[in-house]
Design a protein around this motif. Structure first.
Motif, PDB file in Angstrom:
ATOM      1  N   GLN A  96       0.842  -1.199   0.000  1.00 37.50           N
ATOM      2  CA  GLN A  96       0.000   0.000   0.000  1.00 37.50           C
ATOM      3  C   GLN A  96       0.879   1.252   0.000  1.00 37.50           C
ATOM      4  O   GLN A  96       1.695   1.453   0.907  1.00 37.50           O
ATOM      5  N   PRO A  97       0.769   2.130  -1.012  1.00 38.32           N
ATOM      6  CA  PRO A  97       1.611   3.330  -1.059  1.00 38.32           C
ATOM      7  C   PRO A  97       1.354   4.249   0.137  1.00 38.32           C
ATOM      8  O   PRO A  97       0.229   4.358   0.632  1.00 38.32           O
ATOM      9  N   VAL A  98       2.411   4.917   0.579  1.00 37.16           N
ATOM     10  CA  VAL A  98       2.330   5.858   1.682  1.00 37.16           C
ATOM     11  C   VAL A  98       2.442   7.264   1.113  1.00 37.16           C
ATOM     12  O   VAL A  98       3.291   7.520   0.247  1.00 37.16           O
ATOM     13  N   PRO A  99       1.602   8.216   1.541  1.00 39.99           N
ATOM     14  CA  PRO A  99       1.693   9.587   1.024  1.00 39.99           C
ATOM     15  C   PRO A  99       3.096  10.151   1.203  1.00 39.99           C
ATOM     16  O   PRO A  99       3.705   9.986   2.272  1.00 39.99           O
ATOM     17  N   PRO A 100       3.636  10.807   0.177  1.00 41.30           N
ATOM     18  CA  PRO A 100       5.021  11.293   0.244  1.00 41.30           C
ATOM     19  C   PRO A 100       5.297  12.191   1.434  1.00 41.30           C
ATOM     20  O   PRO A 100       6.380  12.131   2.018  1.00 41.30           O
ATOM     21  N   GLU A 101       4.331  13.013   1.819  1.00 42.56           N
ATOM     22  CA  GLU A 101       4.588  13.942   2.912  1.00 42.56           C
ATOM     23  C   GLU A 101       4.803  13.214   4.242  1.00 42.56           C
ATOM     24  O   GLU A 101       5.433  13.750   5.158  1.00 42.56           O
ATOM     25  N   GLU A 102       4.304  11.986   4.343  1.00 45.14           N
ATOM     26  CA  GLU A 102       4.468  11.232   5.592  1.00 45.14           C
ATOM     27  C   GLU A 102       5.864  10.646   5.715  1.00 45.14           C
ATOM     28  O   GLU A 102       6.340  10.371   6.815  1.00 45.14           O
ATOM     29  N   THR A 103       6.528  10.422   4.592  1.00 39.01           N
ATOM     30  CA  THR A 103       7.825   9.756   4.619  1.00 39.01           C
ATOM     31  C   THR A 103       8.963  10.663   4.157  1.00 39.01           C
ATOM     32  O   THR A 103      10.075  10.193   3.916  1.00 39.01           O
ATOM     33  N   SER A 104       8.706  11.958   4.024  1.00 36.72           N
ATOM     34  CA  SER A 104       9.751  12.872   3.572  1.00 36.72           C
ATOM     35  C   SER A 104      10.823  13.027   4.646  1.00 36.72           C
ATOM     36  O   SER A 104      10.559  12.905   5.843  1.00 36.72           O
ATOM     37  N   ASN A 250      13.290   1.634   5.710  1.00 35.81           N
ATOM     38  CA  ASN A 250      12.619   1.636   7.008  1.00 35.81           C
ATOM     39  C   ASN A 250      12.320   3.080   7.392  1.00 35.81           C
ATOM     40  O   ASN A 250      13.209   3.812   7.810  1.00 35.81           O
ATOM     41  N   ASN A 251      11.060   3.504   7.206  1.00 38.06           N
ATOM     42  CA  ASN A 251      10.703   4.905   7.428  1.00 38.06           C
ATOM     43  C   ASN A 251       9.220   4.962   7.739  1.00 38.06           C
ATOM     44  O   ASN A 251       8.390   4.671   6.870  1.00 38.06           O
ATOM     45  N   ARG A 252       8.891   5.325   8.973  1.00 39.63           N
ATOM     46  CA  ARG A 252       7.480   5.406   9.386  1.00 39.63           C
ATOM     47  C   ARG A 252       6.762   4.078   9.112  1.00 39.63           C
ATOM     48  O   ARG A 252       5.648   4.020   8.605  1.00 39.63           O
ATOM     49  N   ALA A 254       7.337   1.950   6.896  1.00 37.34           N
ATOM     50  CA  ALA A 254       7.205   1.681   5.465  1.00 37.34           C
ATOM     51  C   ALA A 254       8.516   1.138   4.909  1.00 37.34           C
ATOM     52  O   ALA A 254       9.577   1.279   5.526  1.00 37.34           O
ATOM     53  N   TRP A 255       8.439   0.535   3.720  1.00 35.25           N
ATOM     54  CA  TRP A 255       9.607  -0.036   3.046  1.00 35.25           C
ATOM     55  C   TRP A 255       9.698   0.492   1.617  1.00 35.25           C
ATOM     56  O   TRP A 255       8.732   1.021   1.074  1.00 35.25           O
ATOM     57  N   MET A 256      10.875   0.339   1.003  1.00 34.80           N
ATOM     58  CA  MET A 256      11.109   0.872  -0.340  1.00 34.80           C
ATOM     59  C   MET A 256      11.329  -0.207  -1.391  1.00 34.80           C
ATOM     60  O   MET A 256      11.084   0.026  -2.572  1.00 34.80           O
ATOM     61  N   SER A 257      11.856  -1.360  -1.014  1.00 33.84           N
ATOM     62  CA  SER A 257      12.230  -2.355  -2.011  1.00 33.84           C
ATOM     63  C   SER A 257      11.962  -3.754  -1.487  1.00 33.84           C
ATOM     64  O   SER A 257      11.680  -3.952  -0.295  1.00 33.84           O
ATOM     65  N   SER A 258      12.050  -4.726  -2.372  1.00 37.59           N
ATOM     66  CA  SER A 258      11.819  -6.111  -1.993  1.00 37.59           C
ATOM     67  C   SER A 258      12.681  -7.016  -2.858  1.00 37.59           C
ATOM     68  O   SER A 258      13.204  -6.602  -3.900  1.00 37.59           O
ATOM     69  N   SER A 338      18.051 -10.328  15.755  1.00 42.09           N
ATOM     70  CA  SER A 338      17.836  -8.901  15.967  1.00 42.09           C
ATOM     71  C   SER A 338      16.527  -8.498  15.310  1.00 42.09           C
ATOM     72  O   SER A 338      15.935  -9.283  14.567  1.00 42.09           O
ATOM     73  N   PRO A 339      16.069  -7.260  15.519  1.00 45.46           N
ATOM     74  CA  PRO A 339      15.054  -6.689  14.633  1.00 45.46           C
ATOM     75  C   PRO A 339      15.644  -6.518  13.236  1.00 45.46           C
ATOM     76  O   PRO A 339      16.863  -6.471  13.064  1.00 45.46           O
ATOM     77  N   GLN A 340      14.782  -6.421  12.220  1.00 52.04           N
ATOM     78  CA  GLN A 340      15.276  -6.317  10.844  1.00 52.04           C
ATOM     79  C   GLN A 340      15.920  -4.968  10.572  1.00 52.04           C
ATOM     80  O   GLN A 340      16.753  -4.835   9.683  1.00 52.04           O
ATOM     81  N   CYS A 341      15.547  -3.938  11.331  1.00 52.66           N
ATOM     82  CA  CYS A 341      16.119  -2.601  11.171  1.00 52.66           C
ATOM     83  C   CYS A 341      15.890  -1.852  12.471  1.00 52.66           C
ATOM     84  O   CYS A 341      15.404  -2.413  13.455  1.00 52.66           O
ATOM     85  N   GLY A 342      16.257  -0.569  12.484  1.00 52.59           N
ATOM     86  CA  GLY A 342      16.041   0.225  13.670  1.00 52.59           C
ATOM     87  C   GLY A 342      14.575   0.562  13.870  1.00 52.59           C
ATOM     88  O   GLY A 342      13.724   0.312  13.014  1.00 52.59           O
ATOM     89  N   PHE A 343      14.272   1.144  15.015  1.00 56.71           N
ATOM     90  CA  PHE A 343      12.895   1.552  15.326  1.00 56.71           C
ATOM     91  C   PHE A 343      12.629   2.990  14.888  1.00 56.71           C
ATOM     92  O   PHE A 343      11.475   3.410  14.844  1.00 56.71           O
ATOM     93  N   ALA A 344      13.688   3.709  14.552  1.00 57.39           N
ATOM     94  CA  ALA A 344      13.517   5.120  14.183  1.00 57.39           C
ATOM     95  C   ALA A 344      14.624   5.516  13.217  1.00 57.39           C
ATOM     96  O   ALA A 344      15.477   6.350  13.540  1.00 57.39           O
ATOM     97  N   SER A 345      14.596   4.945  12.027  1.00 59.49           N
ATOM     98  CA  SER A 345      15.602   5.312  11.028  1.00 59.49           C
ATOM     99  C   SER A 345      15.497   6.786  10.654  1.00 59.49           C
ATOM    100  O   SER A 345      16.470   7.398  10.233  1.00 59.49           O
ATOM    101  N   THR A 346      14.294   7.336  10.770  1.00 63.84           N
ATOM    102  CA  THR A 346      14.092   8.776  10.727  1.00 63.84           C
ATOM    103  C   THR A 346      13.553   9.202  12.083  1.00 63.84           C
ATOM    104  O   THR A 346      12.944   8.398  12.791  1.00 63.84           O
ATOM    105  N   ALA A 347      13.772  10.442  12.452  1.00 67.18           N
ATOM    106  CA  ALA A 347      13.520  10.867  13.824  1.00 67.18           C
ATOM    107  C   ALA A 347      12.073  10.653  14.267  1.00 67.18           C
ATOM    108  O   ALA A 347      11.810  10.370  15.434  1.00 67.18           O
ATOM    109  N   ARG A 348      11.129  10.755  13.329  1.00 74.57           N
ATOM    110  CA  ARG A 348       9.732  10.565  13.721  1.00 74.57           C
ATOM    111  C   ARG A 348       9.427   9.131  14.102  1.00 74.57           C
ATOM    112  O   ARG A 348       8.458   8.861  14.806  1.00 74.57           O
TER     113      ARG A 348
END
Length: 373
Positions: A96-104, A250-252, A254-258, A338-348
């Motif tokens: 499901q696409p995420v609105p760009p403003e949410e992941t900027s 890993n951002n909010r 969401a993911w970018m690739s597979s 481990s977890p697959q990535c961090g919990f906050a790759s971006t500050a939000r």
């Protein structure tokens, strides 16, 4: 050698709300550098306490001082300008696409020869040397991420191609690592999304457009610069632990690739001589464990089986079963979780609560104790 650390996390932890508010006030010029630094120190102490209480064995400061996981480099570089990344494609769940403003997030590109203005990781290292109750690692953006710093319309006057820029980036990274080792750092983790350009053709096209280089050309470049960086680090001190983390974005939450590791596995695992590979494996998007057959003897694989994107806890029995499956390719004594990535790759941060995060870290530690004792 078998690993002595079987419970790890990738690096970033959720920022306290008061730190996020303070960062915004600082951005508006309403808060001093000193006050922001003090609040970041307090948040980092909280992050260390959380890791200790959860049973995690290798500490970070939670990346509390960073706007994104890349900030240790991007905020310290000279020769760059801000660029827009709001058109990047992020997805949740099954696509499901995420609105760009949410992941900027803030990003830069080279517009001149790269220089290093300051060394932000040295601040993190000095803090952890004083406060970490056990082994700690410094996380940093690897040179194979340099593709994202090269934009033809911005960068071509300074660098004719990404490879030329990434060679300069290697030299900057080596000098930074030399200084960190001089301070007393014993563990470095290199983070890269660069291999996703090869793993996922759709991601490569979205990021590069019609100018996308062939995947074999990209793989040659990113393997060579990562291998050069790791060899240089080991030349400085062969006893420093070097890890490499690879995920699918890993951002909010969401993911970018597979895609599975097979297109890069033989060269990545065989030619980049790290001590530990931290690999995303929390969903089917990362493929199976078969590519691990290329991991050299004695190298540790940290299986990212626990999701940092969703709150639900993975069943312990399922985690243990998947560790057993991976052990068909890598000896059990050279595996960790481990977890697959961090919990906050971006500050939000991802869409979890601090309590969710704690339970996830406790799950990692509990599973490691059951599997490895």
């Amino acid at each position: 050698m078998p690993t002595t650390h079987h419970a790890e996390h990738v690096g970033s932890l959720l920022r306290p709300p008061e730190l996020l508010q303070a960062r915004e006030a600082h951005r508006r010029g309403e808060l001093s550098d000193e006050t922001l630094a003090k609040l970041a120190d307090e948040a980092a102490l909280g992050a260390i306490a959380l890791q200790r209480e959860a049973g995690i064995e290798v500490f970070t400061d939670g990346e509390m001082r960073r706007a994104t996981w890349m900030a240790g480099l991007l905020e310290s570089l000279g020769g760059v300008v801000p660029v827009d990344v709001t058109n990047s494609s992020w997805y949740r769940g099954d696509g499901q696409p995420v609105p760009p403003e949410e992941t900027s997030f803030d990003m830069v590109a080279a517009n001149a020869r790269l220089t290093q203005k300051k060394q932000l990781t040295a601040v993190e290292a000095a803090f952890l040397l004083r406060h970490a109750p056990g082994p700690f690692k410094i996380t940093m953006m690897s040179t194979s991420m340099g593709n994202l710093l090269w934009r033809p319309e911005v960068s071509s006057a300074a660098y004719p191609d990404p490879g030329a820029m990434m060679r300069d980036l290697v030299a900057l990274r080596v000098e930074e690592i030399r200084q960190l080792i001089g301070l007393g750092v014993r563990w470095i983790q290199l983070d890269s999304l660069g291999y996703n350009f090869v793993i996922d053709p759709g991601f490569r096209t979205r990021m590069f457009g019609d100018a996308a280089p062939p995947p074999d050309v990209l793989l040659d470049l990113i393997v060579s610069v990562d291998a050069e960086l790791v060899r240089a680090t080991k030349a400085i001190d062969p006893d420093v632990t070097v890890g490499m983390h690879i995920c699918r974005g890993n951002n909010r939450s969401a993911w970018m690739s597979s895609g599975g590791y097979e297109p890069v596995a033989e060269r990545l695992f065989g030619e980049v001589p790290v001590d530990r590979f931290l690999l995303e494996y929390d969903t089917e998007r990362a493929g199976g464990f078969e590519p691990l057959r290329f991991v050299p003897e004695g190298t540790t694989v940290v299986l990212g089986l626990v999701s940092s994107k969703v709150a639900g806890l993975e069943p312990v029995d399922e985690l243990r079963r998947r560790v057993d499956e991976a052990a068909a390719y890598v000896p059990m004594e050279n595996l960790a979780i481990s977890p697959q990535c961090g919990f906050a790759s971006t500050a939000r941060g991802n869409l979890l609560t601090v309590d969710d995060q704690r339970r996830k870290l406790e799950l990692v530690a509990r599973t490691a104790a059951l599997v490895w004792g």
